[in-house]
Design a protein around this motif. Structure first.
Motif, PDB file in Angstrom:
ATOM      1  N   LEU A 159       0.823  -1.207   0.000  1.00 52.63           N
ATOM      2  CA  LEU A 159       0.000   0.000   0.000  1.00 52.63           C
ATOM      3  C   LEU A 159       0.860   1.261   0.000  1.00 52.63           C
ATOM      4  O   LEU A 159       0.522   2.259  -0.653  1.00 52.63           O
ATOM      5  CB  LEU A 159      -0.929  -0.001   1.218  1.00 52.63           C
ATOM      6  CG  LEU A 159      -2.034  -1.074   1.218  1.00 52.63           C
ATOM      7  CD1 LEU A 159      -2.786  -1.068   2.541  1.00 52.63           C
ATOM      8  CD2 LEU A 159      -3.004  -0.847   0.063  1.00 52.63           C
ATOM      9  N   GLU A 160       1.977   1.221   0.740  1.00 53.80           N
ATOM     10  CA  GLU A 160       2.880   2.375   0.755  1.00 53.80           C
ATOM     11  C   GLU A 160       3.456   2.645  -0.631  1.00 53.80           C
ATOM     12  O   GLU A 160       3.600   3.802  -1.044  1.00 53.80           O
ATOM     13  CB  GLU A 160       4.002   2.141   1.774  1.00 53.80           C
ATOM     14  CG  GLU A 160       3.555   2.251   3.220  1.00 53.80           C
ATOM     15  CD  GLU A 160       4.667   1.929   4.204  1.00 53.80           C
ATOM     16  OE1 GLU A 160       5.671   1.312   3.777  1.00 53.80           O
ATOM     17  OE2 GLU A 160       4.538   2.286   5.389  1.00 53.80           O
ATOM     18  N   LYS A 161       3.791   1.566  -1.347  1.00 56.00           N
ATOM     19  CA  LYS A 161       4.306   1.739  -2.715  1.00 56.00           C
ATOM     20  C   LYS A 161       3.240   2.339  -3.618  1.00 56.00           C
ATOM     21  O   LYS A 161       3.523   3.217  -4.452  1.00 56.00           O
ATOM     22  CB  LYS A 161       4.763   0.392  -3.272  1.00 56.00           C
ATOM     23  CG  LYS A 161       6.031  -0.152  -2.638  1.00 56.00           C
ATOM     24  CD  LYS A 161       6.427  -1.485  -3.245  1.00 56.00           C
ATOM     25  CE  LYS A 161       7.702  -2.034  -2.609  1.00 56.00           C
ATOM     26  NZ  LYS A 161       8.081  -3.358  -3.183  1.00 56.00           N
ATOM     27  N   GLU A 162       1.990   1.864  -3.455  1.00 59.08           N
ATOM     28  CA  GLU A 162       0.905   2.398  -4.265  1.00 59.08           C
ATOM     29  C   GLU A 162       0.666   3.873  -3.961  1.00 59.08           C
ATOM     30  O   GLU A 162       0.435   4.677  -4.877  1.00 59.08           O
ATOM     31  CB  GLU A 162      -0.375   1.590  -4.015  1.00 59.08           C
ATOM     32  CG  GLU A 162      -0.306   0.159  -4.533  1.00 59.08           C
ATOM     33  CD  GLU A 162      -1.576  -0.607  -4.229  1.00 59.08           C
ATOM     34  OE1 GLU A 162      -2.509  -0.020  -3.627  1.00 59.08           O
ATOM     35  OE2 GLU A 162      -1.656  -1.799  -4.595  1.00 59.08           O
ATOM     36  N   VAL A 163       0.734   4.228  -2.673  1.00 58.59           N
ATOM     37  CA  VAL A 163       0.563   5.626  -2.283  1.00 58.59           C
ATOM     38  C   VAL A 163       1.666   6.487  -2.876  1.00 58.59           C
ATOM     39  O   VAL A 163       1.417   7.589  -3.385  1.00 58.59           O
ATOM     40  CB  VAL A 163       0.536   5.765  -0.740  1.00 58.59           C
ATOM     41  CG1 VAL A 163       0.612   7.227  -0.330  1.00 58.59           C
ATOM     42  CG2 VAL A 163      -0.718   5.140  -0.171  1.00 58.59           C
ATOM     43  N   ALA A 164       2.911   5.986  -2.819  1.00 62.62           N
ATOM     44  CA  ALA A 164       4.038   6.731  -3.382  1.00 62.62           C
ATOM     45  C   ALA A 164       3.863   6.945  -4.882  1.00 62.62           C
ATOM     46  O   ALA A 164       4.143   8.030  -5.409  1.00 62.62           O
ATOM     47  CB  ALA A 164       5.343   5.995  -3.096  1.00 62.62           C
ATOM     48  N   GLN A 165       3.379   5.900  -5.569  1.00 64.57           N
ATOM     49  CA  GLN A 165       3.150   6.024  -7.006  1.00 64.57           C
ATOM     50  C   GLN A 165       2.062   7.040  -7.315  1.00 64.57           C
ATOM     51  O   GLN A 165       2.184   7.847  -8.243  1.00 64.57           O
ATOM     52  CB  GLN A 165       2.780   4.660  -7.590  1.00 64.57           C
ATOM     53  CG  GLN A 165       3.930   3.649  -7.580  1.00 64.57           C
ATOM     54  CD  GLN A 165       3.482   2.267  -8.014  1.00 64.57           C
ATOM     55  OE1 GLN A 165       2.295   2.015  -8.211  1.00 64.57           O
ATOM     56  NE2 GLN A 165       4.447   1.360  -8.146  1.00 64.57           N
ATOM     57  N   LEU A 166       0.986   7.007  -6.517  1.00 60.76           N
ATOM     58  CA  LEU A 166      -0.109   7.962  -6.715  1.00 60.76           C
ATOM     59  C   LEU A 166       0.341   9.388  -6.441  1.00 60.76           C
ATOM     60  O   LEU A 166      -0.049  10.326  -7.148  1.00 60.76           O
ATOM     61  CB  LEU A 166      -1.288   7.591  -5.815  1.00 60.76           C
ATOM     62  CG  LEU A 166      -2.027   6.299  -6.186  1.00 60.76           C
ATOM     63  CD1 LEU A 166      -3.057   5.947  -5.112  1.00 60.76           C
ATOM     64  CD2 LEU A 166      -2.709   6.448  -7.542  1.00 60.76           C
ATOM     65  N   LYS A 167       1.183   9.554  -5.389  1.00 62.39           N
ATOM     66  CA  LYS A 167       1.715  10.886  -5.093  1.00 62.39           C
ATOM     67  C   LYS A 167       2.571  11.392  -6.252  1.00 62.39           C
ATOM     68  O   LYS A 167       2.530  12.567  -6.605  1.00 62.39           O
ATOM     69  CB  LYS A 167       2.558  10.844  -3.811  1.00 62.39           C
ATOM     70  CG  LYS A 167       1.752  10.834  -2.528  1.00 62.39           C
ATOM     71  CD  LYS A 167       2.668  10.912  -1.324  1.00 62.39           C
ATOM     72  CE  LYS A 167       1.884  11.008  -0.037  1.00 62.39           C
ATOM     73  NZ  LYS A 167       2.783  11.103   1.156  1.00 62.39           N
ATOM     74  N   GLY A 168       3.363  10.470  -6.820  1.00 66.50           N
ATOM     75  CA  GLY A 168       4.198  10.855  -7.946  1.00 66.50           C
ATOM     76  C   GLY A 168       3.378  11.297  -9.138  1.00 66.50           C
ATOM     77  O   GLY A 168       3.687  12.302  -9.790  1.00 66.50           O
ATOM     78  N   LYS A 169       2.306  10.535  -9.416  1.00 67.93           N
ATOM     79  CA  LYS A 169       1.428  10.902 -10.529  1.00 67.93           C
ATOM     80  C   LYS A 169       0.740  12.241 -10.272  1.00 67.93           C
ATOM     81  O   LYS A 169       0.621  13.078 -11.182  1.00 67.93           O
ATOM     82  CB  LYS A 169       0.386   9.812 -10.744  1.00 67.93           C
ATOM     83  CG  LYS A 169       0.954   8.505 -11.281  1.00 67.93           C
ATOM     84  CD  LYS A 169      -0.136   7.464 -11.476  1.00 67.93           C
ATOM     85  CE  LYS A 169       0.444   6.160 -12.004  1.00 67.93           C
ATOM     86  NZ  LYS A 169      -0.610   5.125 -12.168  1.00 67.93           N
ATOM     87  N   LEU A 170       0.291  12.423  -9.025  1.00 62.56           N
ATOM     88  CA  LEU A 170      -0.372  13.680  -8.675  1.00 62.56           C
ATOM     89  C   LEU A 170       0.583  14.858  -8.826  1.00 62.56           C
ATOM     90  O   LEU A 170       0.225  15.900  -9.398  1.00 62.56           O
ATOM     91  CB  LEU A 170      -0.893  13.607  -7.234  1.00 62.56           C
ATOM     92  CG  LEU A 170      -1.544  14.879  -6.677  1.00 62.56           C
ATOM     93  CD1 LEU A 170      -2.772  15.244  -7.495  1.00 62.56           C
ATOM     94  CD2 LEU A 170      -1.920  14.692  -5.204  1.00 62.56           C
ATOM     95  N   ALA A 171       1.795  14.685  -8.316  1.00 62.65           N
ATOM     96  CA  ALA A 171       2.780  15.764  -8.414  1.00 62.65           C
ATOM     97  C   ALA A 171       3.162  16.036  -9.858  1.00 62.65           C
ATOM     98  O   ALA A 171       3.368  17.186 -10.265  1.00 62.65           O
ATOM     99  CB  ALA A 171       4.021  15.399  -7.603  1.00 62.65           C
ATOM    100  N   SER A 172       3.255  14.949 -10.655  1.00 64.38           N
ATOM    101  CA  SER A 172       3.591  15.122 -12.065  1.00 64.38           C
ATOM    102  C   SER A 172       2.523  15.923 -12.787  1.00 64.38           C
ATOM    103  O   SER A 172       2.817  16.816 -13.591  1.00 64.38           O
ATOM    104  CB  SER A 172       3.759  13.746 -12.728  1.00 64.38           C
ATOM    105  OG  SER A 172       4.061  13.892 -14.100  1.00 64.38           O
TER     106      SER A 172
END
Length: 357
Positions: free
Chosen positions: A224-237
């Motif tokens: 879940l932490e990896k998924e959250v990190a990926q979502l944060k990256g997409k959001l920031a991008s």
């Protein structure tokens, strides 16, 4: 000839003892508490789950059943009954205990290992006392809390249960070992058992499967932490793409200072690199806020390094939010503790960079 009168000393236990076990017939976890009692009390059972003030005295006339187990009941309240008392009664008889109060929160005494042995051990660890206040048979292993030669017993078996609870270094080449023994060790292990039971209950898993459930839960958290990190990256991008239009060009250098919502340090760095690639010639400051804490990232493209250094830029902003930072000429990080000052700090970036280009 005259006769000499001899007084009979009655015995009770020296201190309260508590343990837990499983009922043979019910399969329930049972809490058993043994308490000292005054002279002439006798052996008294109390069902704390029925009526803690109702004494079930151990007398022949109070035995109501012996088919599967010896069962006692209160004559005025048959619901107040207790069974499987044989092993505990054998231990009391063998040690000569005359007076004791036995509290139990279930219909039966815990079976333990199916013998009187565990009950004898508990009673001996608690100690026995005569009605004259003097100790009867009791195991005294001293008051030392160190596992050293200062504590002496006749045989190692006198120590009883033994559990090491801590080990540490106290000097060069010297280790300190701490342990509990006897009744204290039993209490310690019961506490550990209660902790394990609570953890198993929280994770909704049988105690035997607790380790497997913990490993599974930790793996799930990592995923879940990896998924959250990926979502944060997409959001920031996505936010980074939106910020491209906010850049102000001065003397051929695009200047951008903005806040990213929900970003962490890694996301700030990744977004900063993407913006530098897209803006080509730029000086950029990105910020993220978590409570009162501020994270800053500054980046400068290679063609602008002769005029602006990322470390100087990020420090300029960080000082305005109660922090400091540093890094390479082309990329630097900083932190701060005054999130309220961030809007003004970001607004000042345009003037600061303009003066240098």
């Amino acid at each position: 000839m005259g006769t000499t009168a001899h007084s009979i000393v009655q015995k009770t236990i020296a201190q309260e003892i508590e343990t837990t076990g499983i009922g043979l017939h019910s399969g329930r976890k049972v809490k058993l508490t043994l308490k000292p009692a005054p002279v002439n009390t006798g052996v008294v059972f109390r069902r704390t789950d029925v009526d803690a003030n109702l004494d079930i005295t151990c007398l022949p006339e109070h035995v109501i059943d012996t088919r599967m187990a010896t069962t006692l009941a209160h004559p005025a309240n048959p619901a107040a009954r207790v069974l499987t008392i044989e092993h505990l009664m054998s231990a009391l008889a063998g040690l000569g205990v005359d007076n004791i109060i036995i509290e139990v929160n279930a219909p039966e005494i815990p079976i333990m290992d199916g013998s009187a042995g565990p009950f004898i051990y508990l009673l001996m660890q608690g100690g026995l006392r005569g009605d004259n206040g003097k100790l009867g048979r009791v195991l005294d292993i001293g008051t030392s809390r160190e596992l050293c030669g200062g504590t002496h017993v006749q045989r190692t078996g006198d120590i009883g249960l033994f559990k090491i609870v801590a080990e540490s270094g106290v000097a060069a080449g010297v280790r300190r070992v701490e342990a509990v023994t006897g009744l204290n060790a039993l209490t310690y292990l019961q506490g550990l058992e209660a902790t394990v039971d609570a953890a198993a209950s929280t994770l909704k898993a049988p105690t035997a499967e607790l380790t497997t459930r913990i490993v599974s839960t930790l793996e799930q958290i990592k995923t879940l932490e990896k998924e959250v990190a990926q979502l944060k990256g997409k959001l920031a991008s996505n936010q980074g793409d939106e910020l491209l239009g906010q850049a102000v060009e001065v003397q051929g250098v695009k200047i951008l200072a903005a806040q990213l919502e929900g970003a962490d340090a890694k996301t700030l760095r990744d977004t900063l690199d993407k913006l530098k690639d897209k803006l080509k010639s730029a000086a950029i400051v990105l910020a993220a806020v978590d409570g009162d804490k501020v994270q800053l990232a500054a980046g400068v493209t290679p063609d602008t390094l002769g005029k602006v250094k990322a470390g100087e830029l990020v420090n300029f902003v960080a000082q305005q939010v109660g922090g400091k930072g540093g890094g390479k000429p082309d990329m630097a990080m900083a932190g701060g503790t005054d999130a309220k000052g961030l809007p003004v700090a970001l607004a000042s970036v345009l003037t600061w960079v303009t003066e240098r280009v």
